[in-house]
Every structure is written in C-alpha cells, then in structure tokens.
Scaffold this active site. Structure first.
Site, PDB file in Angstrom:
ATOM      1  N   HIS A   1      -3.316 -14.566   1.498  1.00  0.00           N
ATOM      2  CA  HIS A   1      -4.367 -13.624   1.880  1.00  0.00           C
ATOM      3  C   HIS A   1      -5.622 -13.842   1.036  1.00  0.00           C
ATOM      4  O   HIS A   1      -5.543 -13.918  -0.184  1.00  0.00           O
ATOM      5  CB  HIS A   1      -3.890 -12.178   1.732  1.00  0.00           C
ATOM      6  CG  HIS A   1      -4.916 -11.186   2.193  1.00  0.00           C
ATOM      7  ND1 HIS A   1      -5.264 -11.041   3.519  1.00  0.00           N
ATOM      8  CD2 HIS A   1      -5.704 -10.321   1.506  1.00  0.00           C
ATOM      9  CE1 HIS A   1      -6.205 -10.130   3.632  1.00  0.00           C
ATOM     10  NE2 HIS A   1      -6.496  -9.683   2.430  1.00  0.00           N
ATOM     11  N   SER A   2      -6.770 -13.934   1.695  1.00  0.00           N
ATOM     12  CA  SER A   2      -8.068 -14.099   1.045  1.00  0.00           C
ATOM     13  C   SER A   2      -8.038 -15.378   0.197  1.00  0.00           C
ATOM     14  O   SER A   2      -7.726 -16.439   0.712  1.00  0.00           O
ATOM     15  CB  SER A   2      -8.407 -12.842   0.242  1.00  0.00           C
ATOM     16  OG  SER A   2      -9.772 -12.782  -0.082  1.00  0.00           O
ATOM     17  N   MET A   3      -8.308 -15.309  -1.114  1.00  0.00           N
ATOM     18  CA  MET A   3      -8.195 -16.510  -1.933  1.00  0.00           C
ATOM     19  C   MET A   3      -6.813 -17.144  -1.792  1.00  0.00           C
ATOM     20  O   MET A   3      -6.659 -18.378  -1.808  1.00  0.00           O
ATOM     21  CB  MET A   3      -8.453 -16.196  -3.412  1.00  0.00           C
ATOM     22  CG  MET A   3      -8.379 -17.435  -4.301  1.00  0.00           C
ATOM     23  SD  MET A   3      -8.424 -17.108  -6.080  1.00  0.00           S
ATOM     24  CE  MET A   3      -6.678 -16.833  -6.387  1.00  0.00           C
TER      25      MET A   3
ATOM     26  N   ALA B   1      -5.076 -17.587   0.721  1.00  0.00           N
ATOM     27  CA  ALA B   1      -4.961 -18.485   1.870  1.00  0.00           C
ATOM     28  C   ALA B   1      -5.308 -19.916   1.485  1.00  0.00           C
ATOM     29  O   ALA B   1      -4.694 -20.875   1.970  1.00  0.00           O
ATOM     30  CB  ALA B   1      -5.867 -17.997   3.000  1.00  0.00           C
TER      31      ALA B   1
ATOM     32  N   SER C   1      -4.626 -15.644   6.024  1.00  0.00           N
ATOM     33  CA  SER C   1      -5.066 -14.276   6.301  1.00  0.00           C
ATOM     34  C   SER C   1      -6.336 -13.932   5.540  1.00  0.00           C
ATOM     35  O   SER C   1      -6.438 -14.190   4.343  1.00  0.00           O
ATOM     36  CB  SER C   1      -3.932 -13.310   5.900  1.00  0.00           C
ATOM     37  OG  SER C   1      -4.369 -11.971   5.896  1.00  0.00           O
TER      38      SER C   1
END
Length: 252
Positions: free
Chosen positions: A92-94, A96, A120
């Site tokens: 998720h975010s970083m 990913a 994500s």
C-alpha cells in the site's frame, strides 16, 4: 502472532493449517501492525503476514533503510525463507513500490513463489511523485499532509505520542521514495491488480492504468469507495479478490 528470525515479517494468524498466504507491505511511516484489521477479517486458511521495515516498533533500535531496493532485498530474503504456500503480495502506497521490487527479486530466485501482486494506493514506479520535496518539509507541513490523506493519517494526528514516534520513520521513507528510480523496463512476470480509492487525492483511478507496462502477465484494476486509506473499510471485498487470485491463479 509470530515474527521471523530477522524481524522482517510478522504473521498475525500463524498455523500449520494455512493453505494460502498474503504478504503485506505498509505505507510510508507505517508498520506491520497497519494490517492487523485485514488479518482479523481473513477467512480460515489464509495467513496474513505484515512486513516490518527497520527503525520502527520492535525494530526501532535498528538503523533505517532509506532505499527502496534495500528494503526489498531484506523482505525478499524473509519471503524466500518461508515455507512454500501459494502466496500473494500486497503493498500500500510506498509499500506498493517496495512490494514491486521484492516480487522482482523473488521471481528471479524462486519462480512461482509469488502468484499475484496487488499494488494499492500508489502511482506506478515509472511515474513522478512528490516525495522529492517531502523529506525536507517541516513537521507542521507533514502533519497537514496526513490530515489531507485522512483515515490512518487522522488517527495518527490524534495520538501525539504515536505521531512523535512516526515522524522520523516518515522522513526516512520519504528519502527512500525521493531516491527511487526503477530500472528501465522494470516489470514483474506475475498478474498485477491495482487497487485505488475513488477519492484518493494522490493516486486515484486516473493513475491506475500507468501500472500496466510493469507486468508481463494479466493486468486489472479495482476502484473502491474511500480515500487514500481505503483498505480497512473494504477488507472483505479485498480478501475475496486475494483468495480468488490464489485459488484460481493466472499465468503469463
């Protein structure tokens, strides 16, 4: 819950009866514990594992790794040491980007060890981001940015002690993001599904298709209600996606 010998991963629901595994990489400033709500909603047979970056929680005395590929190398070694199960990876975010680089390493060393990648709340590796400047922001500006993102950001702001501990990790992660440049043509060879929040101000639906060139296998994206931190509110639907990807794996 149990952690691996190097401290890189925590299994929230360990057990020999697990038939599938989901390995989760947290956002900038985040920790393995970010995925506890997801693990709590997991169906029987699905082991949920959170990745823990150095410099936070039980690894807080370790020096931070301010390099995406360095984080990926440590996580890949931990994944390669796990017992063999059909495995999906979610970042998720970083996270990913760390997950993307981790899967690239794992697939070179043990093809087939990862069956699906879920990216994500993140722009594609090849797309520009704003973190080049964020590492130099004041604490006040970082806190304001967390407020814009909502969800986990709002909860963190309301807990001043947790915020005080999180800010150094946030800055370290922003440095890692600022320095990150993918290798030319970098891609994975597993199916890739991009997950986005409809109201995400940083990585919304319009950015999802930018990920497509980064896989040599099937590509899809799903839009969920919510902002940047939409995962907790959509845990059941997300876990259904994960389980389907592992029960009926696709191939390049």
């Amino acid at each position: 819950m149990s952690t691996d010998a190097g401290g890189w991963t925590m299994s929230f629901n360990p057990g020999r009866d697990a038939r599938f595994r989901l390995v989760c990489f947290p956002h900038a400033g985040g920790s393995a514990g970010s995925f506890f709500p997801l693990a709590r909603a997991a169906p029987p047979g699905l082991e949920v594992v959170g990745v823990q970056y150095p410099g936070r929680q039980w690894r807080r005395t370790e020096p931070a790794v301010t390099d995406i590929r360095g984080l990926a190398r440590g996580a890949a070694d931990a994944l390669l040491a796990e017992r063999d199960l059909p495995t999906a990876v979610l970042g998720h975010s970083m996270g990913a980007l760390v997950a993307f680089e981790t899967v690239r390493l794992v697939q070179r060393e043990r093809p087939g060890a990862v069956g699906h990648l879920f990216a994500s709340g993140s722009r594609a590796p090849s797309r520009p981001r704003e973190e080049d400047q964020r590492a130099r922001w004041t604490d006040e500006r970082i806190i304001a940015e967390l407020g814009v993102l909502g969800g986990t950001g709002d909860r963190l702001i309301s807990d001043r002690e947790a915020l005080r501990q999180a800010l150094p990790a946030l800055r370290d992660d922003y440095r890692a993001l600022a320095a990150y440049r993918p290798a030319p043509g970098a891609r994975v060879t597993v199916p890739l599904t991009v997950l986005v929040g409809r109201e995400d101000p940083k990585a919304g639906p319009e950015h999802a298709v930018d990920w497509q060139p980064h896989t040599g296998a099937d590509f899809a994206f799903r839009v969920f209600p919510g902002g940047h931190f939409f995962l907790d509110e959509n845990a059941a639907e997300l876990l259904d996606l994960v389980q389907c990807s592992l029960v009926m794996p696709q191939h390049p």
